[in-house]
Design an enzyme around this catalytic site. Sequence first.
Site, PDB file in Angstrom:
ATOM      1  CG  MET A 176      -2.916  -7.345   9.420  1.00  0.00           C
ATOM      2  SD  MET A 176      -1.210  -6.945   8.755  1.00  0.00           S
ATOM      3  CE  MET A 176      -1.399  -6.647   7.127  1.00  0.00           C
ATOM      4  CE1 TYR A 185      10.103 -38.603 -12.469  1.00  0.00           C
ATOM      5  CE2 TYR A 185      12.093 -39.060 -13.536  1.00  0.00           C
ATOM      6  CZ  TYR A 185      11.170 -39.285 -12.651  1.00  0.00           C
ATOM      7  OH  TYR A 185      11.346 -40.691 -11.788  1.00  0.00           O
ATOM      8  NE  ARG A 219      -5.924  -4.731  -2.434  1.00  0.00           N
ATOM      9  CZ  ARG A 219      -6.337  -4.829  -1.431  1.00  0.00           C
ATOM     10  NH1 ARG A 219      -5.523  -4.784  -0.249  1.00  0.00           N
ATOM     11  NH2 ARG A 219      -7.718  -5.109  -1.295  1.00  0.00           N
ATOM     12  CG  HIS A 247     -13.850 -10.364   4.779  1.00  0.00           C
ATOM     13  ND1 HIS A 247     -14.254 -11.543   5.130  1.00  0.00           N
ATOM     14  CD2 HIS A 247     -12.582 -10.349   5.064  1.00  0.00           C
ATOM     15  CE1 HIS A 247     -13.330 -12.186   5.654  1.00  0.00           C
ATOM     16  NE2 HIS A 247     -12.101 -11.311   5.653  1.00  0.00           N
ATOM     17  CG  ASN A 297       4.740 -38.250   0.103  1.00  0.00           C
ATOM     18  OD1 ASN A 297       5.019 -37.125   0.019  1.00  0.00           O
ATOM     19  ND2 ASN A 297       4.053 -38.842  -0.320  1.00  0.00           N
ATOM     20  CG  ASP A 298       8.072 -43.407   3.299  1.00  0.00           C
ATOM     21  OD1 ASP A 298       7.269 -42.694   3.997  1.00  0.00           O
ATOM     22  OD2 ASP A 298       8.074 -44.329   2.976  1.00  0.00           O
ATOM     23  CB  SER A 301      11.880 -41.902  -8.458  1.00  0.00           C
ATOM     24  OG  SER A 301      10.646 -41.411  -8.051  1.00  0.00           O
ATOM     25  CD  GLU A 338      11.014 -45.029  -0.245  1.00  0.00           C
ATOM     26  OE1 GLU A 338       9.827 -44.801   0.137  1.00  0.00           O
ATOM     27  OE2 GLU A 338      11.016 -46.102  -0.780  1.00  0.00           O
ATOM     28  NE  ARG A 376       5.684 -47.543  -3.911  1.00  0.00           N
ATOM     29  CZ  ARG A 376       5.203 -46.668  -3.120  1.00  0.00           C
ATOM     30  NH1 ARG A 376       5.815 -45.381  -2.972  1.00  0.00           N
ATOM     31  NH2 ARG A 376       3.762 -46.697  -2.611  1.00  0.00           N
ATOM     32  CE  LYS A 413      -3.469   0.151   2.724  1.00  0.00           C
ATOM     33  NZ  LYS A 413      -4.719  -0.134   2.027  1.00  0.00           N
ATOM     34  CB  CYS A 424       7.455 -40.101  -7.470  1.00  0.00           C
ATOM     35  SG  CYS A 424       8.205 -41.034  -6.293  1.00  0.00           S
ATOM     36  NE  ARG A 432       1.140 -43.403  -4.351  1.00  0.00           N
ATOM     37  CZ  ARG A 432       0.679 -42.298  -5.057  1.00  0.00           C
ATOM     38  NH1 ARG A 432      -0.252 -42.661  -5.922  1.00  0.00           N
ATOM     39  NH2 ARG A 432       1.158 -41.164  -4.788  1.00  0.00           N
ATOM     40  N   GLY A 473      -8.348  -7.660   4.340  1.00  0.00           N
ATOM     41  CA  GLY A 473      -9.129  -7.793   5.411  1.00  0.00           C
ATOM     42  C   GLY A 473      -8.754  -8.293   6.557  1.00  0.00           C
ATOM     43  N   GLY A 488      11.471 -40.406  -3.173  1.00  0.00           N
ATOM     44  CA  GLY A 488      10.161 -40.421  -2.353  1.00  0.00           C
ATOM     45  C   GLY A 488      10.198 -39.421  -1.478  1.00  0.00           C
ATOM     46  NE  ARG A 510      -7.058   4.043   4.685  1.00  0.00           N
ATOM     47  CZ  ARG A 510      -8.187   3.698   4.179  1.00  0.00           C
ATOM     48  NH1 ARG A 510      -8.515   2.407   4.189  1.00  0.00           N
ATOM     49  NH2 ARG A 510      -9.168   4.456   4.060  1.00  0.00           N
TER      50      ARG A 510
END
Length: 887
Positions: free
Chosen positions: A107, A864, A352, A468, A781-782, A777, A758, A630, A26, A844, A574, A105, A779, A96
């Site tokens: 703050m 990839y 803005r 809002h 997540n693990d 690849s 992993e 896999r 702002k 992956c 999977r 909205g 993994g 402001r």
Amino acid sequence: MTRHVYRFGEGVSDGGKGDKEILGGKGANLAEMAAIGLPVPPGFTIGTPMCLLYYEEGEHFPDTLRAEVAQGIAHIELKTGKKFGDVADPLLVSVRSGARASMPGMMDTVLNLGLNDETVRGLAEASGDPRFAWDSYRRFIQMYSDVVLGLDHGAFEEALEIAKENKGVHLDTDLAAEDWQALTARYMELVEELWEKPFPQDVHEQLWGAIGAVFGSWQSERAKIYRRLNGIPHDWGTAVNVQAMVFGNMGETSATGVAFTRDPSTGERAYYGEYLINAQGEDVVAGIRTPQYLTKSAREVAGAKAVSMEESMPEVFAELSRVFDLLERHYRDMQDIEFTVERGKLWMLQTRSGKRTAKAALRIAIDMAGEGLISEQEAVLRVDPAALDQLLHPTLDPAAERQVIARGLPASPGAASGRVVFDADTAEKRSGLGEKVILVRIETSPEDIHGMHAAQGILTARGGMTSHAAVVARGMGRPCVSGAGSVSIDYKAKQMRVGGCEIGEGDMITIDGSTGEVMLGEVPTVQPELVGDFGTLMSWADRSRRLRVRTNAETPNDCRTAREFGAEGIGLCRTEHMFFDAERITSVRQMILAENEAGRRAALAKLLPEQRDDFEQIFAIMAGLPVTIRLLDPPLHEFLPHSEEEFADVASAAGTTVDLLKRRVAELHEFNPMLGHRGCRLGITYPEIYEMQARAIFEAAVKVAKSGGETPIPEVMVPLVATKAELQIIRALIDRTARSVFEEQELSVDYLVGTMIELPRAALMAGGIAEEAAFFSFGTNDLTQTTLGVSRDDASRFLTVYVEKGIYARDPFVSIDEEGVGELISIATERGRAVKPDLKLGICGEHGGDPVSVAFCERIGLDYVSASPYRVPIARLAAAQAALRRG
């Protein structure tokens, strides 16, 4: 000495649009508008570093800031010819917030600051309008009491409603000067009752209270939630803007409004906005009064009777139109603008880059490129990849029957069905239990942010297209219908009424944010068609990106969906998901519970043709593209029977007793199966499992090749490898099986054998493992779980707090923890390619569809990313943006 205050307005501009880090969005834009000659009320900005310093100093301000603020007030006084606190003709200011990233909205704001029991009379005399003066004073008391003193704003709202009832009127504008004066006296009593002190009369005390409150709102719960949802760092802080007040509530020649230079819902090149005559800004955004349309055409399309600004104030509207065009050319983007008209003079309060739907973002980017305002590459960078999610899901079936019970404003497009809930906490709770809910409110407030995020859609009884609810819903991608005036909501009874229809909490409704319709029950949906602007932008993105984008899929439907979305192969299939099929699970359990290899092979023989058929369908759909499969990964306990009925079925199929099966289940029990007998450890101990899967893969690949289709490219992935020796043993098994199948079928196909990285040890030993692997690849997540020592399934209980406290910048299961997990991926990449320069590398995990994680993958040179089908377009766009930003 460090500078903290920057002036703007009336020929002065200490900053500009390049100073957002210090001035906030702002403040930077106010300075920029002033610099290009637009009518901006004079003021000053206290920079964002002071926000953090304010907290470090225990919510105290240094004396140096007080001196700078005094100079800032002197600047405003000089430019306006008024004095702060002057009893004859007082200077009033607004205070402001203004963060670096737009947080609509979230703050706090204080308007009309500088009024007290004496200056209000001077304002009445100087303006010649006592009603305006007392209206402004009551607004100030109400807002200051809420924002700064922390008093219950509901008590003030109730007093206002009583005053209108006593006068027999419905609108605030129907109250006269003496009514506002009497209400002001009642407000003063409320302050003494609730705060136990008189309302502050010293204007300088008022100013510093407001500055502190606005800085303090950076740490409000709603602001924290918004930052977490939108990935805004907590250490950015907010600026504070102090600006001379200009008044839209000075009679019929005054007004206030909010406008967009293009339609933020559709992207159409048409002015879009609302205004109110004789009002202040909060009246528009809070939905206190129903606003009027900005343009005549919008009014006519809506069938509204209330006169548009184009018709009621044609000269001001013409000037505003010129400002719109100037700002859009200057910023080269669609602008969200706040303005006030004071007795016929236009003032610009804010500009803005406007929040917009994904559909609008696409159209605006494509159109602006066509208009020569931006390049194709800039157009690609303009669209938030995560926002594409709004376009990738079903919309209401136009042929489906609908029982429309109400109509409101089409505030945020898209459609959603869900159970009605009437408060944000309930929305969050029921959504957490897996229910789809629609949040129904009279009007939303910033405190509802968590419920709005949890809901499928939002319905409000009051508020306009720039309320809002509308602005936040569009930013979140949630469908929203606002201003449904025929809807009556009873929070206490947890009920909404429309005509003779009563709908209670838990009842199903459907809303269409594109038409404004509210329907009873659930309406069927249809799949989106991703053509037109979407197709154009994706083609531009694909020309710019380096990273390939694959999908995580194992069902024919998911594979087809992913291909339609532009997937360039499968990065994770999977196989265990195939085993949970009701017709197969008994054979799987038979195999697991068998006492010896012969028993396991007998069960596996039943699974082989079904597994082969799975792969054949996938290879046919992903014709000629790489498919990473896999081998069985999860711990065996996940497949085991639990109920007496399941035990009986398995025992019957296996020709054994329930008691013997239960003993076998007890033998297989593990205390921590996630780190137990799973992944390649299964292949080492029970090689016949992986042998069956490899055979199914190669037989399916050969069959598809023989059928005349494009030859598939199987990539066999060995999970949870920690050592080179594990991969060496299993690769030998896979290669033996491949040779056997190719000899039997008298046809061979190319294939790769690789592994999923992993475990931290695998990342560190990547050089040795690469000697046996054609690809890695990651993994993620693990790898995140094993690196952080955190269970993804349990992390939600505390990770939110960790993010809020800055321990992690983002949830590490949403965006890759670059310092820890990312470092291991970088090490593995470097060490693997040092051994094998052509080693194929990708990720992956769920991070494959996260734009921040995709940018990381681009930086370290992976080949990839693989994402779930509906996130493939997100990954494609994110990959293009990452490549463009790297140059």
